[in-house]
Design a protein around this motif. Structure first.
Motif, PDB file in Angstrom:
ATOM      1  N   LYS A 194       0.833  -1.208   0.000  1.00  0.00           N
ATOM      2  CA  LYS A 194       0.000   0.000   0.000  1.00  0.00           C
ATOM      3  C   LYS A 194       0.866   1.256   0.000  1.00  0.00           C
ATOM      4  O   LYS A 194       0.594   2.219   0.714  1.00  0.00           O
ATOM      5  CB  LYS A 194      -0.940  -0.011   1.220  1.00  0.00           C
ATOM      6  N   ARG A 195       1.930   1.227  -0.775  1.00  0.00           N
ATOM      7  CA  ARG A 195       2.894   2.329  -0.757  1.00  0.00           C
ATOM      8  C   ARG A 195       2.243   3.667  -1.071  1.00  0.00           C
ATOM      9  O   ARG A 195       2.519   4.674  -0.403  1.00  0.00           O
ATOM     10  CB  ARG A 195       4.016   2.035  -1.756  1.00  0.00           C
ATOM     11  N   ASP A 196       1.373   3.721  -2.085  1.00  0.00           N
ATOM     12  CA  ASP A 196       0.758   4.996  -2.463  1.00  0.00           C
ATOM     13  C   ASP A 196      -0.068   5.570  -1.313  1.00  0.00           C
ATOM     14  O   ASP A 196       0.006   6.770  -1.022  1.00  0.00           O
ATOM     15  CB  ASP A 196      -0.121   4.817  -3.700  1.00  0.00           C
ATOM     16  N   ALA A 197      -0.866   4.716  -0.671  1.00  0.00           N
ATOM     17  CA  ALA A 197      -1.690   5.171   0.448  1.00  0.00           C
ATOM     18  C   ALA A 197      -0.824   5.600   1.625  1.00  0.00           C
ATOM     19  O   ALA A 197      -1.108   6.604   2.291  1.00  0.00           O
ATOM     20  CB  ALA A 197      -2.663   4.067   0.874  1.00  0.00           C
TER      21      ALA A 197
ATOM     22  N   GLU B 202       2.188   6.802   1.452  1.00  0.00           N
ATOM     23  CA  GLU B 202       2.793   8.088   1.108  1.00  0.00           C
ATOM     24  C   GLU B 202       1.824   9.234   1.385  1.00  0.00           C
ATOM     25  O   GLU B 202       2.232  10.304   1.846  1.00  0.00           O
ATOM     26  CB  GLU B 202       3.216   8.092  -0.356  1.00  0.00           C
ATOM     27  N   LEU B 203       0.541   9.018   1.114  1.00  0.00           N
ATOM     28  CA  LEU B 203      -0.457  10.046   1.390  1.00  0.00           C
ATOM     29  C   LEU B 203      -0.575  10.297   2.889  1.00  0.00           C
ATOM     30  O   LEU B 203      -0.666  11.447   3.332  1.00  0.00           O
ATOM     31  CB  LEU B 203      -1.818   9.638   0.812  1.00  0.00           C
TER      32      LEU B 203
ATOM     33  N   SER C 205       2.396  12.209   3.966  1.00  0.00           N
ATOM     34  CA  SER C 205       2.270  13.586   3.476  1.00  0.00           C
ATOM     35  C   SER C 205       1.416  14.417   4.425  1.00  0.00           C
ATOM     36  O   SER C 205       1.743  15.571   4.734  1.00  0.00           O
ATOM     37  CB  SER C 205       1.646  13.607   2.076  1.00  0.00           C
TER      38      SER C 205
ATOM     39  N   ARG D 136       4.507  16.611  -0.714  1.00  0.00           N
ATOM     40  CA  ARG D 136       4.848  15.685  -1.800  1.00  0.00           C
ATOM     41  C   ARG D 136       6.140  16.107  -2.490  1.00  0.00           C
ATOM     42  O   ARG D 136       6.972  15.263  -2.843  1.00  0.00           O
ATOM     43  CB  ARG D 136       3.712  15.623  -2.823  1.00  0.00           C
TER      44      ARG D 136
ATOM     45  N   GLU E  17      -1.754  14.804  -7.574  1.00  0.00           N
ATOM     46  CA  GLU E  17      -1.669  13.572  -6.802  1.00  0.00           C
ATOM     47  C   GLU E  17      -2.453  13.645  -5.494  1.00  0.00           C
ATOM     48  O   GLU E  17      -2.917  12.618  -4.990  1.00  0.00           O
ATOM     49  CB  GLU E  17      -0.202  13.237  -6.499  1.00  0.00           C
TER      50      GLU E  17
END
Length: 342
Positions: free
Chosen positions: A30-33, A35-36, A39, A266, A282
């Motif tokens: 779940k890297r994208d989540a 990162e959010l 952030s 980001r 993004e």
């Protein structure tokens, strides 16, 4: 309070990757989540994790607290939870013959507000002052919360029985809303394999940074340049949500501020000291979708606010300018490298 000295942008990027790598050893695929979520923390805000049960929301909060070296408290929200159970209360001390304040779980660095929509509005509102003002008022006495202070709240989007939907005022105080979604079969098998490998239920992460370093990383975001064209692009996106045909109430100026802060985060995580339009794109859906109220007829058509934000992104032209920001003083602003007009 001593002024926090920011770390270089390149160091923010390196430390952020290290934190994400550590959390990624526990929260699989779940890297994208993730990162959010990071952030949102770097931007100094609060994060709403809205997803189905069993998809790692609580695990994510605990793992970030461990990797960031933060004091962590978990508060399970229930229908009988009282505001004093969140903020703390005055108790009579027989030895001193006086009332003393007993701090509640709100006095921490990272608070996991688990199933926040299961408690009545009166208790939900106990979080409002803390989330916005970083302070708690109890019986006329105000207590400051030590920085950093972040709320990671979880909510179940489909189970409505026995729940109390978050009021718009409280939703607006979450910098962004993140969903994880189901893992694919390979990722799910990886979860099982790692569980068997560590031979215990709980996973412990060693701290990558500490609270002071996190604050220095957060301070570094103030040095991330946002030129005028991108600032106006942020405002145009937020304003477009108010004019969309499916929307009853669009995102407030707090939505524009969320886009600005998250875009800076980001950029810093990518090792840049300037924001590009892709940074804004993004974070647009996580930052704006939960701030939009759709028209009643849109509910029957199952229109999702995320779809509205995606339409706004498609319809709003992105800037391609390398101009200096107007707010930058001489010597502080500079043309971002590699950010010439396109």
């Amino acid at each position: 309070m001593n002024e926090v000295q920011p770390v270089p942008t390149a160091e923010v990027s390196r430390l952020a990757r290290a934190v994400l790598d550590a959390v990624g050893t526990v929260v699989v695929g779940k890297r994208d989540a993730l990162e959010l979520v990071l952030s949102g923390i770097l931007a100094g805000g609060h994060v709403l994790l809205e997803d189905l049960p069993g998809l790692g929301k609580t695990l994510t909060a605990r793992s970030f607290a461990q990797a960031l070296g933060l004091d962590f408290r978990r508060l399970q929200f229930t229908p009988d939870l009282l505001p004093a159970d969140v903020t703390g209360s005055f108790l009579y001390d027989q030895r001193k013959a006086d009332f003393t304040f007993r701090a509640g779980p709100l006095f921490t660095n990272l608070l996991l507000a688990d199933e926040i929509n299961r408690t009545p509005p009166k208790t939900q509102s106990a979080l409002l002052e803390a989330m916005q003002e970083k302070q708690v008022s109890v019986e006329g006495v105000t207590y400051r919360l030590d920085p950093p202070f972040h709320v990671l709240a979880t909510a179940n989007p489909i189970e409505y029985e026995g729940t109390y939907p978050l009021p718009e005022a409280q939703l607006d105080r979450f910098l962004l809303r993140v969903s994880f979604g189901y893992p694919d079969q390979e990722q799910e098998w990886d979860v099982l394999r790692r569980r068997m490998s560590r031979r215990q239920e709980e996973s412990e992460l060693s701290p990558v940074v500490d609270a002071a370093t996190l604050r220095a990383m957060q301070a570094a975001l103030e040095d991330v340049v946002v030129e005028d064209s991108i600032g106006r692009y942020i405002v145009a996106l937020t304003a477009a949500t108010r004019e969309h045909a499916s929307v009853l109430v669009g995102a407030s100026p707090r939505g524009s501020l969320a886009l600005l802060l998250l875009s800076r985060a980001r950029a810093a995580m990518a090792g840049r000291d300037y924001v590009v339009p892709e940074d804004v794109k993004e974070v647009a859906v996580p930052a704006l979708a939960h701030r939009i109220t759709l028209r009643p007829e849109m509910w029957l058509r199952r229109v999702d606010p995320s779809f509205v934000v995606e339409e706004v992104l498609t319809a709003t032209p992105a800037p391609a300018s390398g101009a200096l920001p107007s707010y930058a003083t001489a010597g502080a602003g500079r043309t971002p490298a590699g950010h010439a007009a396109r």
